[in-house]
Design an enzyme around this catalytic site. Structure first.
Site, PDB file in Angstrom:
ATOM      1  N   HIS A 133       0.804  -1.230   0.000  1.00  0.00           N
ATOM      2  CA  HIS A 133       0.000   0.000   0.000  1.00  0.00           C
ATOM      3  C   HIS A 133       0.840   1.286   0.000  1.00  0.00           C
ATOM      4  O   HIS A 133       0.609   2.201   0.796  1.00  0.00           O
ATOM      5  CB  HIS A 133      -0.947   0.005   1.206  1.00  0.00           C
ATOM      6  CG  HIS A 133      -1.986  -1.093   1.159  1.00  0.00           C
ATOM      7  ND1 HIS A 133      -2.515  -1.575  -0.007  1.00  0.00           N
ATOM      8  CD2 HIS A 133      -2.615  -1.782   2.154  1.00  0.00           C
ATOM      9  CE1 HIS A 133      -3.409  -2.517   0.264  1.00  0.00           C
ATOM     10  NE2 HIS A 133      -3.491  -2.671   1.557  1.00  0.00           N
ATOM     11  N   HIS A 207      -9.697   1.977   0.400  1.00  0.00           N
ATOM     12  CA  HIS A 207      -9.606   0.788   1.252  1.00  0.00           C
ATOM     13  C   HIS A 207     -10.710   0.752   2.321  1.00  0.00           C
ATOM     14  O   HIS A 207     -10.447   0.371   3.469  1.00  0.00           O
ATOM     15  CB  HIS A 207      -8.216   0.734   1.895  1.00  0.00           C
ATOM     16  CG  HIS A 207      -7.757  -0.643   2.258  1.00  0.00           C
ATOM     17  ND1 HIS A 207      -8.537  -1.528   2.969  1.00  0.00           N
ATOM     18  CD2 HIS A 207      -6.602  -1.298   1.985  1.00  0.00           C
ATOM     19  CE1 HIS A 207      -7.872  -2.653   3.145  1.00  0.00           C
ATOM     20  NE2 HIS A 207      -6.694  -2.540   2.547  1.00  0.00           N
ATOM     21  N   GLU A 341     -11.500  -3.587  -3.142  1.00  0.00           N
ATOM     22  CA  GLU A 341     -10.576  -2.524  -3.554  1.00  0.00           C
ATOM     23  C   GLU A 341     -10.393  -2.607  -5.063  1.00  0.00           C
ATOM     24  O   GLU A 341      -9.756  -3.528  -5.567  1.00  0.00           O
ATOM     25  CB  GLU A 341      -9.234  -2.712  -2.844  1.00  0.00           C
ATOM     26  CG  GLU A 341      -9.337  -2.763  -1.332  1.00  0.00           C
ATOM     27  CD  GLU A 341      -8.213  -3.569  -0.701  1.00  0.00           C
ATOM     28  OE1 GLU A 341      -7.042  -3.265  -0.943  1.00  0.00           O
ATOM     29  OE2 GLU A 341      -8.502  -4.541   0.022  1.00  0.00           O
TER      30      GLU A 341
END
Ligand code: GLA
Length: 376
Positions: A133, A207, A341
């Site tokens: 991420h 997210h 996502e």
């Protein structure tokens, strides 16, 4: 005659400016802005967006996060169905990804390395040997600038961020925009826009965690999920794609018709064992009405996810372990939230046969994700 023309002109101009004034103040009325905290010397704001139905979404400029989504069940009872924190303190000390915009690269890059035009780039690793991420200092952990656009006729907030060259190890100065619109059809529409001044890679997502029973109430194993995908992306023990795109047919990954999350999650199937449940990208079919749909038979709430991206990561909250306590101090127990996502496949920069995540100078990346709520 001249006077009449002049008079009508004044009336027309007057009513136009009155209308635009009404419109410009309209978004300001539908979006309430409050101070939420201060991070590295920069003010953080909380925005409360109320649509025509009186349903409320809250966003914050820290990580351009969604922190509250309050929608009715089939009897009209409203409840927040996303993970978040009541205070800024709670947020910075809590889970970094709840509701965040994730960038520059959502999901994993193997060993934190990729090569562009012969130059190898090295990113900080934060998930075993890999970068997850965008790394520890990704876009989820910075304060974005925020604006309430004047001409919007439904509640809208635009977040922008200038990510400097080599920030978190990624090349290129990148300007990123994430605009959230909360429509009167109870849809959160997220419009992303990114430009770079140097060749780079990009995979942006949101997210948010969802529990259609109400966040913090119980697990999501009874939620019925449909994903319009005939294939998924198997991973190794570090959750890095092996390169295979595996057909879902005949596997516990077949969500082409509605299936309970919990129905097959504990089966002795290699990818479920590796992921500790579902934590995989599904390869979205090109001709699709929606990417994914979630139905909670208890509340009747429905979530539909729509995007223009090649994949969706379905994560069944396998790392949740009650240590994360969100709104109202409620613990988020194992598998009590799911994520959908939208984006590219993990580690695409190291898989030339996956859809490309390269962004060149002079190109503008645009993408839209919709989270649509209803009841059945
Ligand atoms: C994504 C990843 C998971 C996990 C969560 C955050 O969904 O695929 O493995 O890292 O984010 O906890």
């Amino acid at each position: 005659m001249k006077r009449i023309v002049l008079f009508s002109l004044i009336v027309i101009i007057g009513s136009i400016s009155l209308n635009s004034c009404r419109q410009s103040s309209k978004n300001k009325e539908m979006v309430k802005k409050e101070n939420f905290g201060v991070f590295k010397g920069k003010d953080v704001f909380l925005f409360t967006l109320t649509n025509k139905n009186g349903n409320v979404v809250k966003l914050t400029s820290f990580g351009a996060r969604i922190t509250w989504i309050e929608v009715p069940d089939r009897s009209g009872r409203k409840e927040n169905i996303t993970f978040g924190y009541d205070t800024f303190e709670g947020m910075i000390n809590g889970d970094p990804y709840f509701g965040s915009v994730v960038g520059r690269y959502a999901n994993r890059i193997a060993k934190g390395k990729f090569t562009l035009d012969g130059t190898e780039y090295t990113l900080p690793v934060n998930d075993g040997d890999n970068t997850l991420h965008g790394g520890p200092e990704g876009w989820h952990s910075v304060v974005w600038d925020a604006e309430i656009p004047e001409n919007a006729d439904v509640p809208t907030v635009r977040f922008t961020y200038q990510s400097p060259d080599m920030e978190a190890g990624f090349p290129g100065n990148m300007n990123v925009e994430a605009t959230y619109t909360w429509t009167d059809n109870n849809e959160i529409v997220i419009d992303y826009k990114c430009v770079t001044d140097k060749k780079t890679v990009l995979n942006i997502t949101n997210h948010a965690y969802f529990n259609l029973h109400g966040a913090g109430n119980r697990d999501i194993l009874d939620h019925e999920v449909t994903i319009n995908a005939d294939r998924f992306v198997p991973v190794d023990s570090g959750l890095i794609p092996t390169g295979e795109l595996r057909p879902v047919a005949g596997t516990p990954f077949d969500f082409t018709s509605p299936r309970n999350v919990g129905e097959r999650i504990n089966e002795d199937y290699d990818q479920l064992v590796i992921g500790g449940g579902y934590d995989h990208t599904f390869v979205l079919d090109s001709d699709r009405e929606y990417d994914a749909r979630v139905f909670d038979p208890v509340s009747g709430r429905v979530l539909e996810v729509l995007s223009d991206q090649p994949g969706v990561q379905f994560y069944s909250g396998n790392f949740l372990d009650s240590s994360q306590k969100g709104h109202g101090g409620k613990p988020y127990i194992h598998r009590s939230g799911l994520c959908l996502e939208t984006g590219h496949y993990p580690d695409s920069p190291n898989h030339p046969d996956f859809p490309s995540t390269t962004l060149n100078p002079g190109e503008t990346f645009t993408s839209q994700t919709v989270y649509r709520f209803s009841v059945e």
